[in-house]
Design an enzyme around this catalytic site. Structure first.
Site, short mmCIF file in Angstrom:
data_model
loop_
_atom_site.label_atom_id
_atom_site.label_comp_id
_atom_site.label_asym_id
_atom_site.label_seq_id
_atom_site.Cartn_x
_atom_site.Cartn_y
_atom_site.Cartn_z
N GLU A 47 0.63 -1.33 -0.03
CA GLU A 47 -0.07 0.00 -0.05
C GLU A 47 0.78 1.21 0.04
O GLU A 47 0.51 1.97 -0.57
CB GLU A 47 -0.98 0.12 1.29
CG GLU A 47 -2.04 -1.10 1.14
CD GLU A 47 -2.95 -1.12 -0.08
OE1 GLU A 47 -2.95 -0.05 -0.59
OE2 GLU A 47 -3.26 -2.35 -0.47
N GLU A 80 -0.72 -2.93 -9.96
CA GLU A 80 -0.62 -3.56 -8.95
C GLU A 80 0.64 -4.55 -8.88
O GLU A 80 1.16 -5.01 -7.97
CB GLU A 80 -1.94 -4.62 -8.90
CG GLU A 80 -3.40 -3.80 -8.60
CD GLU A 80 -3.24 -3.39 -7.29
OE1 GLU A 80 -2.72 -4.05 -6.34
OE2 GLU A 80 -3.78 -2.41 -6.86
N HIS A 89 1.90 2.32 -3.31
CA HIS A 89 1.31 2.67 -4.38
C HIS A 89 1.09 4.36 -3.97
O HIS A 89 1.10 5.00 -5.06
CB HIS A 89 -0.51 2.35 -3.92
CG HIS A 89 -0.96 1.21 -4.45
ND1 HIS A 89 -0.77 0.97 -5.81
CD2 HIS A 89 -1.45 0.10 -3.94
CE1 HIS A 89 -1.25 -0.22 -6.14
NE2 HIS A 89 -1.76 -0.80 -5.01
#
Length: 304
Positions: A150, A231, A153
């Site tokens: 995360e 991803e 990202h």
């Protein structure tokens, strides 16, 4: 400086969108047809671009607020944190430092689903949230893998990237839906002049809305493709931050969870933000995440 870069990227993307659509309209001969029909396609083009990009950008600015409300995220206060909350903050801080990021907001939400997500308008104003199902269903190594994913990202600016992609798609959808609906409406008006029946304003409006849905559905395939690519990059970044084996273990645990654990229906609106979601068959075209098997295989094959 970060705000200036973000607005600069937004402005450049708008220019690229306008130039691309204008080029396609001119090459296809559609521009001449519209001009003969009395339609100012340049004005329409500018309107659709501002509308499409502006809506996406506003969604980005409100992303943290909307996610907190929709998922019931409870923010952990560093001053009062203790126990598992303090441990979660320490993990996020350590991984954020490894990624060269300022400390994001950290929160959790009540859900049996094992999942997590990151959102926010910029690297300096991000939110990382995990489900209670993840905290209860993963060990410390697996949690590190998820958090590393995360935070990657955030480090990659994926929230802004996906906003720009969605804005581009929105602009094309609005522009071509309006053009095609006007062409159909003009034909209906011609039939009406000939006494064979036609469509009024309501019919024209309905045609336009149907075309927005159809073109929007096609555009979502493009958005999903970009999301799947990011991803893989986030998995690779998570492996660097938390260790490849920890990242693989986290994905393998998610694979097991998807077989047995319940799905949080509230998460449908933020599926793109989560570390993983379900999908297969024809639905894979619209899936925001690649199959977990492919993600695990990519990490095992990657050289570090």
């Amino acid at each position: 400086m970060a705000l200036f870069r973000r607005f600069g990227l937004f402005a450049i993307t708008n220019i690229v969108v306008i130039s691309t659509i204008a080029f396609l309209v001119r090459v296809s001969g559609l521009g001449e047809y519209l001009e003969r029909s009395g339609i100012s396609y340049s004005g329409l083009l500018l309107f659709c671009t501002i509308w499409g990009m502006g809506g996406a950008f506003i969604s980005l600015l409100l992303s943290k607020v909307m996610v907190k409300m929709s998922m019931g995220v409870q923010i952990i206060d560093p001053k009062n944190a203790s126990g598992w909350q303090r441990d979660l903050l320490v993990r996020v801080q350590r991984l954020a430092q490894g990624a060269g990021l300022p400390m994001p907001e950290v929160g959790y939400y009540q859900s049996p689903e094992i999942n997590a997500f990151a959102t926010g308008p910029s690297r300096d104003s991000a939110l990382v949230a995990v489900s209670t199902g993840l905290l209860n269903g993963m060990d410390s190594a697996e949690v590190d893998g998820v958090l590393g994913h995360e935070l990657t990202h955030v480090a990659n600016g994926d929230m802004v990237t996906m906003t720009l992609v969605q804005g581009v798609v929105n602009s094309f959808v609005f522009f071509f839906a309006w053009i095609v609906s006007q062409i159909i409406a003009s034909q209906l008006s011609r039939r009406d002049d000939e006494g064979r029946g036609g469509g009024g304003f309501f019919m024209q409006y309905m045609i336009q809305q149907v075309l927005v849905m159809v073109f929007g559905l096609l555009g979502s395939i493009v958005v999903a493709y970009v999301s799947r690519a990011r991803e893989f990059r986030a998995d690779a970044g998570g492996a660097k931050l938390a260790g490849r084996e920890n990242m693989i273990r986290a994905l393998e645990r998610l694979k097991v969870a998807f077989t047995h654990d319940p799905v949080d229906q509230r998460g449908e609106s933020i599926a793109t933000l989560k570390i993983s979601n379900r999908g297969g068959g024809l639905a894979s075209l619209f899936a925001t995440h690649p199959p977990l098997e492919e993600r695990i295989a990519a990490l095992r094959a990657r050289a570090y």
